[in-house]
Design an enzyme around this catalytic site. Structure first.
Site, PDB file in Angstrom:
ATOM      1  CB  CYS A 241      -0.944  -0.008   1.197  1.00 23.57           C
ATOM      2  SG  CYS A 241      -1.996  -1.473   1.220  1.00 23.57           S
TER       3      CYS A 241
ATOM      4  CG  HIS B 169      -1.977   3.901   6.145  1.00 26.01           C
ATOM      5  ND1 HIS B 169      -1.881   3.926   4.769  1.00 26.01           N
ATOM      6  CD2 HIS B 169      -2.131   2.592   6.489  1.00 26.01           C
ATOM      7  CE1 HIS B 169      -1.959   2.685   4.298  1.00 26.01           C
ATOM      8  NE2 HIS B 169      -2.121   1.856   5.325  1.00 26.01           N
TER       9      HIS B 169
ATOM     10  CD  GLU C 174      -1.674   6.803  10.442  1.00 26.87           C
ATOM     11  OE1 GLU C 174      -1.228   7.651   9.649  1.00 26.87           O
ATOM     12  OE2 GLU C 174      -2.610   6.012  10.150  1.00 26.87           O
TER      13      GLU C 174
ATOM     14  CE  LYS D   4      -5.632   4.022   3.028  1.00 24.18           C
ATOM     15  NZ  LYS D   4      -4.708   5.106   3.421  1.00 24.18           N
TER      16      LYS D   4
ATOM     17  CG  HIS E  62      -6.473   0.674   1.748  1.00 24.65           C
ATOM     18  ND1 HIS E  62      -5.554   1.354   0.978  1.00 24.65           N
ATOM     19  CD2 HIS E  62      -5.753   0.017   2.700  1.00 24.65           C
ATOM     20  CE1 HIS E  62      -4.332   1.119   1.441  1.00 24.65           C
ATOM     21  NE2 HIS E  62      -4.435   0.324   2.482  1.00 24.65           N
TER      22      HIS E  62
ATOM     23  CG  PHE F  21      -0.141  -6.114   4.006  1.00 25.26           C
ATOM     24  CD1 PHE F  21      -0.679  -5.376   5.044  1.00 25.26           C
ATOM     25  CD2 PHE F  21      -0.958  -7.044   3.374  1.00 25.26           C
ATOM     26  CE1 PHE F  21      -1.992  -5.553   5.453  1.00 25.26           C
ATOM     27  CE2 PHE F  21      -2.276  -7.235   3.772  1.00 25.26           C
ATOM     28  CZ  PHE F  21      -2.793  -6.487   4.811  1.00 25.26           C
TER      29      PHE F  21
END
Length: 414
Positions: free
Chosen positions: A162, A302, A313, A334, A339, A400
């Site tokens: 991502c 994110h 986060e 998002k 996403h 990831f």
């Protein structure tokens, strides 16, 4: 070469909430959700039955039939976004030195739909489409862009889940700073709303399963979040060396002033619970820009709407920004787009750039009751856009594998 500056002179976007830059920005500021039931395939046997699909797109308006057969959807999205960005930049392609224009593109998964269909159709007799391999590989996009426009500078792809398009932007920034290019076409694209994409993320228990209320399923920081909502699309930026842009009278949207890259070194899918990688990437990015944490006005987090990620986060931004955090705007777009995986970094960078230009912070929608593990004093720009003068914004993107990328944009000093 370190006196060179990098600015944004062109933008293009195709997203679940708008098929052009202007449509995307308008939907962001109005708090539009792009989520709905999946129309691409029968979801009867899937745990998740909704996603953020591209809507109202007629590919025949952009490609002839032969091109459509040769390009996976993630490549088609890329070419549409790049075309808009180049038009938006007002580049005169007859007068620029094409040896000094490069292309770096990011995608996390590439042509997964083509891969699924070709394997399914060729289990008995291997009669693969001759374009099978070129359709699925990520690096084919910069190849197609360079061929179409005759751009002969640095040309390759980045793959970091991502964080892929954010990495592509950072590499493009560095190639301009190093003097290898004057202009870089960059961004990312993804088209993973298919059997393999949805089934694979369901197997990881990563996707929301709020099938009865898809439009409110992407709810970063909310106590009722249960996973991310899969999106698709593309975004593109034209990055340009400042003096080169100034000499041709280009519109300058913002300056890309700092970048950061770190690794969690913790887990293949989960973030470090204390957000250590997120802390270091933001600190590195701010330091790279020669700024202080007190200079930052806005963070596009994110913020995937996952139980672990949002908390980690949120801890990270508290550590980095201390008391200054409470005077900032924080949001996760998002909540509206879902996403976009490898394309997330660039479309969220575009949101930050537009906030700098327009003085508006798009909301985090569906935030009705904050998770009790997140500081309630943080201004998450809940549910309604806020007007504010934005001088400096950062955008976080994590992938990831523990890949962390951070971009810092500021108002260009002309």
């Amino acid at each position: 070469m370190k006196n060179r500056r990098v600015v944004v002179t062109g933008i293009g976007a195709i997203t679940p909430i708008g098929n052009t830059l202007n449509e995307y920005w308008d939907s962001l500021t109005r708090g539009v959700s792009g989520a709905d039931l999946i129309t691409y395939f029968d979801t009867s046997n899937f745990k998740t039955k909704f996603a953020c699909e591209i809507k109202g797109l007629n590919l025949n308006d952009y490609f002839d039939r032969k091109e459509i057969r040769k390009l996976d959807l993630f490549s088609q999205y890329a070419m549409i976004a790049v075309d808009e960005a180049i038009i938006n930049s007002s580049l005169n392609l007859e007068k620029v030195d094409k040896d000094r224009i490069g292309v770096i593109w990011g995608s996390g998964i590439g042509g997964i739909d083509t891969l699924y269909k070709e394997i399914k159709e060729n289990t008995e007799i291997p009669r693969y489409n001759p374009f099978f391999i070129p359709k699925i590989i990520v690096d084919i996009i910069p190849g197609h862009i360079s061929i179409k426009y005759d751009f002969k500078g640095p040309n390759f792809s980045t793959v970091s889940a991502c964080a892929s398009s954010a990495n592509a932007i950072i590499d493009s920034y560095n190639y301009i700073l190093l003097g290898h290019s004057d202009i870089m076409i960059t961004g990312g694209s993804e088209a993973a709303i298919n059997h393999s994409g949805v089934g694979g993320f369901n197997a990881l228990h990563a996707l929301s399963t709020k099938n009865d209320t898809p439009k409110t399923a992407s709810r970063p920081f909310d106590k009722d979040r249960d996973g991310f909502v899969l999106g698709e699309g593309a975004g593109s930026l034209v990055l340009e060396e400042y003096e080169h842009a100034k000499a041709r009278g280009a519109t300058i949207y913002a300056e890309l002033s700092g970048v950061g890259l770190t690794a969690d070194a913790y887990h293949i899918t989960a973030p470090h619970p204390e957000g250590l990688g997120a802390i270091s990437v933001m600190e590195n990015c701010i330091k790279n820009a020669g700024m202080s944490y007190t200079d930052i006005d806005l963070i596009n987090m994110h913020g995937t709407s996952t139980p672990l990620g949002d908390i980690a986060e949120s801890k990270a931004i508290k550590h980095v920004f201390k008391e200054h955090l409470y005077s900032m705007n924080i949001h996760s777009t998002k909540s509206m787009t879902g996403h976009l995986l490898g394309a997330a970094g660039v479309i969220e960078a575009i949101s930050s750039i537009m906030s700098i230009n327009e003085g508006i912070v798009a909301p985090t929608i569906n935030l009705n009751e904050l998770d009790e593990n997140i500081d309630p004093k943080i201004n998450f720009t809940a549910n309604k856009a806020q007007k504010r003068d934005i001088n400096v914004a950062i955008s976080n993107t994590f992938g990831f594998g523990g890949h962390n990328a951070c971009l810092l944009f500021k108002k260009a000093e002309l």
